[in-house]
Design a protein around this motif. Structure first.
Motif, PDB file in Angstrom:
ATOM      1  N   THR A   2      10.355  69.142   9.709  1.00 24.75           N
ATOM      2  CA  THR A   2       9.331  69.941   9.055  1.00 24.75           C
ATOM      3  C   THR A   2       9.493  71.407   9.436  1.00 24.75           C
ATOM      4  O   THR A   2       9.622  71.728  10.619  1.00 24.75           O
ATOM      5  CB  THR A   2       7.930  69.461   9.473  1.00 24.75           C
ATOM      6  OG1 THR A   2       7.807  68.075   9.171  1.00 24.75           O
ATOM      7  CG2 THR A   2       6.858  70.245   8.748  1.00 24.75           C
ATOM      8  N   THR A   4       8.645  75.275  10.371  1.00 28.69           N
ATOM      9  CA  THR A   4       7.574  75.867  11.172  1.00 28.69           C
ATOM     10  C   THR A   4       6.852  76.926  10.361  1.00 28.69           C
ATOM     11  O   THR A   4       7.489  77.765   9.713  1.00 28.69           O
ATOM     12  CB  THR A   4       8.147  76.493  12.448  1.00 28.69           C
ATOM     13  OG1 THR A   4       8.830  75.486  13.199  1.00 28.69           O
ATOM     14  CG2 THR A   4       7.044  77.097  13.298  1.00 28.69           C
ATOM     15  N   SER A   5       5.521  76.875  10.373  1.00 32.18           N
ATOM     16  CA  SER A   5       4.737  77.924   9.733  1.00 32.18           C
ATOM     17  C   SER A   5       4.038  78.752  10.808  1.00 32.18           C
ATOM     18  O   SER A   5       3.659  78.238  11.865  1.00 32.18           O
ATOM     19  CB  SER A   5       3.695  77.324   8.779  1.00 32.18           C
ATOM     20  OG  SER A   5       2.668  76.669   9.495  1.00 32.18           O
ATOM     21  N   ASP A 199      -5.542  66.028   9.385  1.00 30.99           N
ATOM     22  CA  ASP A 199      -4.250  66.324   8.770  1.00 30.99           C
ATOM     23  C   ASP A 199      -3.424  67.222   9.691  1.00 30.99           C
ATOM     24  O   ASP A 199      -2.197  67.191   9.670  1.00 30.99           O
ATOM     25  CB  ASP A 199      -4.447  67.025   7.422  1.00 30.99           C
ATOM     26  CG  ASP A 199      -5.239  66.165   6.452  1.00 30.99           C
ATOM     27  OD1 ASP A 199      -4.755  65.076   6.091  1.00 30.99           O
ATOM     28  OD2 ASP A 199      -6.350  66.577   6.067  1.00 30.99           O
ATOM     29  N   VAL A 200      -4.138  68.041  10.458  1.00 27.46           N
ATOM     30  CA  VAL A 200      -3.521  68.940  11.428  1.00 27.46           C
ATOM     31  C   VAL A 200      -4.328  68.838  12.713  1.00 27.46           C
ATOM     32  O   VAL A 200      -5.560  68.750  12.676  1.00 27.46           O
ATOM     33  CB  VAL A 200      -3.522  70.407  10.927  1.00 27.46           C
ATOM     34  CG1 VAL A 200      -2.803  71.326  11.912  1.00 27.46           C
ATOM     35  CG2 VAL A 200      -2.917  70.516   9.533  1.00 27.46           C
ATOM     36  N   THR A 233       0.206  67.111  11.480  1.00 32.02           N
ATOM     37  CA  THR A 233       0.949  68.294  11.902  1.00 32.02           C
ATOM     38  C   THR A 233       0.405  68.780  13.233  1.00 32.02           C
ATOM     39  O   THR A 233      -0.808  68.839  13.440  1.00 32.02           O
ATOM     40  CB  THR A 233       0.823  69.401  10.843  1.00 32.02           C
ATOM     41  OG1 THR A 233       1.365  68.925   9.610  1.00 32.02           O
ATOM     42  CG2 THR A 233       1.547  70.663  11.259  1.00 32.02           C
ATOM     43  N   ARG A 234       1.322  69.151  14.143  1.00 33.35           N
ATOM     44  CA  ARG A 234       0.924  69.631  15.474  1.00 33.35           C
ATOM     45  C   ARG A 234       0.858  71.161  15.460  1.00 33.35           C
ATOM     46  O   ARG A 234       1.818  71.837  15.114  1.00 33.35           O
ATOM     47  CB  ARG A 234       1.891  69.133  16.542  1.00 33.35           C
ATOM     48  CG  ARG A 234       2.170  67.619  16.477  1.00 33.35           C
ATOM     49  CD  ARG A 234       0.885  66.797  16.499  1.00 33.35           C
ATOM     50  NE  ARG A 234       1.075  65.455  15.987  1.00 33.35           N
ATOM     51  CZ  ARG A 234       1.186  64.375  16.750  1.00 33.35           C
ATOM     52  NH1 ARG A 234       1.143  64.486  18.074  1.00 33.35           N
ATOM     53  NH2 ARG A 234       1.324  63.182  16.203  1.00 33.35           N
ATOM     54  N   SER A 235      -0.299  71.687  15.848  1.00 37.17           N
ATOM     55  CA  SER A 235      -0.578  73.113  15.798  1.00 37.17           C
ATOM     56  C   SER A 235      -0.952  73.612  17.189  1.00 37.17           C
ATOM     57  O   SER A 235      -1.583  72.894  17.969  1.00 37.17           O
ATOM     58  CB  SER A 235      -1.736  73.367  14.820  1.00 37.17           C
ATOM     59  OG  SER A 235      -2.188  74.713  14.878  1.00 37.17           O
ATOM     60  N   THR A 256       7.786  75.245  19.669  1.00 33.24           N
ATOM     61  CA  THR A 256       8.530  74.664  18.548  1.00 33.24           C
ATOM     62  C   THR A 256       9.521  73.621  19.041  1.00 33.24           C
ATOM     63  O   THR A 256       9.735  72.597  18.382  1.00 33.24           O
ATOM     64  CB  THR A 256       9.250  75.759  17.744  1.00 33.24           C
ATOM     65  OG1 THR A 256      10.101  76.516  18.611  1.00 33.24           O
ATOM     66  CG2 THR A 256       8.242  76.685  17.085  1.00 33.24           C
ATOM     67  N   ARG A 261       4.774  72.581  14.900  1.00 35.45           N
ATOM     68  CA  ARG A 261       5.310  73.199  13.687  1.00 35.45           C
ATOM     69  C   ARG A 261       4.309  74.120  13.002  1.00 35.45           C
ATOM     70  O   ARG A 261       4.582  74.649  11.928  1.00 35.45           O
ATOM     71  CB  ARG A 261       5.746  72.100  12.707  1.00 35.45           C
ATOM     72  CG  ARG A 261       6.915  71.285  13.203  1.00 35.45           C
ATOM     73  CD  ARG A 261       8.212  72.066  13.148  1.00 35.45           C
ATOM     74  NE  ARG A 261       9.324  71.367  13.754  1.00 35.45           N
ATOM     75  CZ  ARG A 261       9.782  71.593  14.981  1.00 35.45           C
ATOM     76  NH1 ARG A 261       9.206  72.518  15.738  1.00 35.45           N
ATOM     77  NH2 ARG A 261      10.810  70.913  15.455  1.00 35.45           N
ATOM     78  N   HIS A 262       3.149  74.308  13.613  1.00 39.25           N
ATOM     79  CA  HIS A 262       2.095  75.162  13.051  1.00 39.25           C
ATOM     80  C   HIS A 262       1.672  76.079  14.201  1.00 39.25           C
ATOM     81  O   HIS A 262       0.963  75.675  15.113  1.00 39.25           O
ATOM     82  CB  HIS A 262       0.940  74.272  12.572  1.00 39.25           C
ATOM     83  CG  HIS A 262      -0.158  74.984  11.840  1.00 39.25           C
ATOM     84  ND1 HIS A 262      -1.223  75.565  12.497  1.00 39.25           N
ATOM     85  CD2 HIS A 262      -0.381  75.182  10.515  1.00 39.25           C
ATOM     86  CE1 HIS A 262      -2.057  76.077  11.616  1.00 39.25           C
ATOM     87  NE2 HIS A 262      -1.563  75.862  10.400  1.00 39.25           N
TER      88      HIS A 262
END
Length: 286
Positions: A2, A4-5, A199-200, A233-235, A256, A261-262
């Motif tokens: 995925t 990274t944002s 979701d996150v 998603t892991r933030s 990261t 990835r967030h």
């Protein structure tokens, strides 16, 4: 893997509206910055305890109307501040104003070990329940909010923490089936709620080793209920140092590398001129 944002967080305390607006408008023009966040406090939790602070959801709606691209939200809403039905209505309004760019960030509320945050409850006539009550209420709230966003007929709720009669959400959010739900926190009880509803998942930053342990615990809780851990998603929220960008870049690399990835970059005040472009150049694309 995925992608990274990256996003920014501007805590709206010890600062005025036009400073925050300046940063968000600039960030909205920078493709490397994909999301932007406020927080949800009613009194300052740093700096002058009697200093200025803006209410998060009201400010978020104003910023949503003056940006075009950024995903946006609060990192994170205190579930103790608003009933879930009222919060669902507020969040729907922001999703509509933004044209479908909202991520609903929500958590159990401030820890009792943070006295600067604890005082805002009594100062605003809000009840500060214990941790077990707060987490149980959060789980029910996530279910109620999702139902208000998706169900087409009124419904009643007779829960342990929330009671509604004839609950119904109209209009619905722009996003279908509903805006993503981000749950923030590190306590095991909160992670169990995240395993079911998020979701996150976001953890506030800095201690990467602890974040990795908490992420592994979230994996286990997902397995317990038969949910694929990869669905969440892991933030992580990482503090930014203007003077030592290398330190921040190293933290980003560790995060990261650990599967986060967030990435949310917490920008301290006062905001330098062109701080969003600086973050993109010094921290994201370097």
């Amino acid at each position: 893997m995925t992608p990274t944002s990256f996003g920014i967080m501007t805590a709206p305390m010890q600062v005025d509206y036009h400073d925050v607006l300046r940063v968000w408008r600039e960030a909205d023009t920078i493709p490397e910055i994909e999301h932007a966040w406020l927080f949800d406090h009613l009194m300052p939790i740093g700096g002058d305890p009697d200093g200025p602070i803006l209410e998060g959801w009201t400010l978020l709606s104003a910023l949503a109307a003056q940006t075009e691209r950024l995903r946006l939200g609060l990192l994170v809403t205190s579930n103790r501040f608003r009933s879930p039905a009222v919060l669902a209505k507020i969040a729907t309004t922001v999703d509509i104003v933004s044209g479908g760019r909202l991520d609903l960030g929500i958590g159990a509320g401030s820890r009792p070990s943070v006295p600067m945050a604890r005082r805002e409850y009594e100062a605003h006539g809000l009840t500060y329940h214990d941790a077990a009550h707060a987490v149980g209420s959060l789980a029910e709230a996530c279910t109620i909010i999702r139902r208000l966003w998706t169900e087409t007929e009124p419904f009643d709720v007779d829960g342990t923490y929330h009671h509604l009669t004839g609950a119904f959400g109209n209009p619905k959010p722009v996003q279908r089936p509903h805006p993503p739900i981000l749950i923030g926190g590190r306590a095991a009880a909160t992670l169990r709620v995240a395993a079911e509803h998020a979701d996150v998942w976001n953890i506030p930053g800095g201690d990467i080793a602890d974040a990795v342990r908490r992420s592994a615990l979230l994996d286990r809780f997902c397995a317990d209920i038969g949910r694929d851990p990869a669905a969440i998603t892991r933030s992580i929220l990482l503090p930014v140092s203007y003077e030592r960008p290398t330190t921040t870049r190293e933290a980003i690399g560790r995060a990261t590398g650990a599967g986060f990835r967030h990435i949310v970059l917490g920008l301290p005040t006062p905001y330098p001129a062109h701080v969003a472009q600086w973050a993109a150049d010094e921290l994201i694309t370097t």
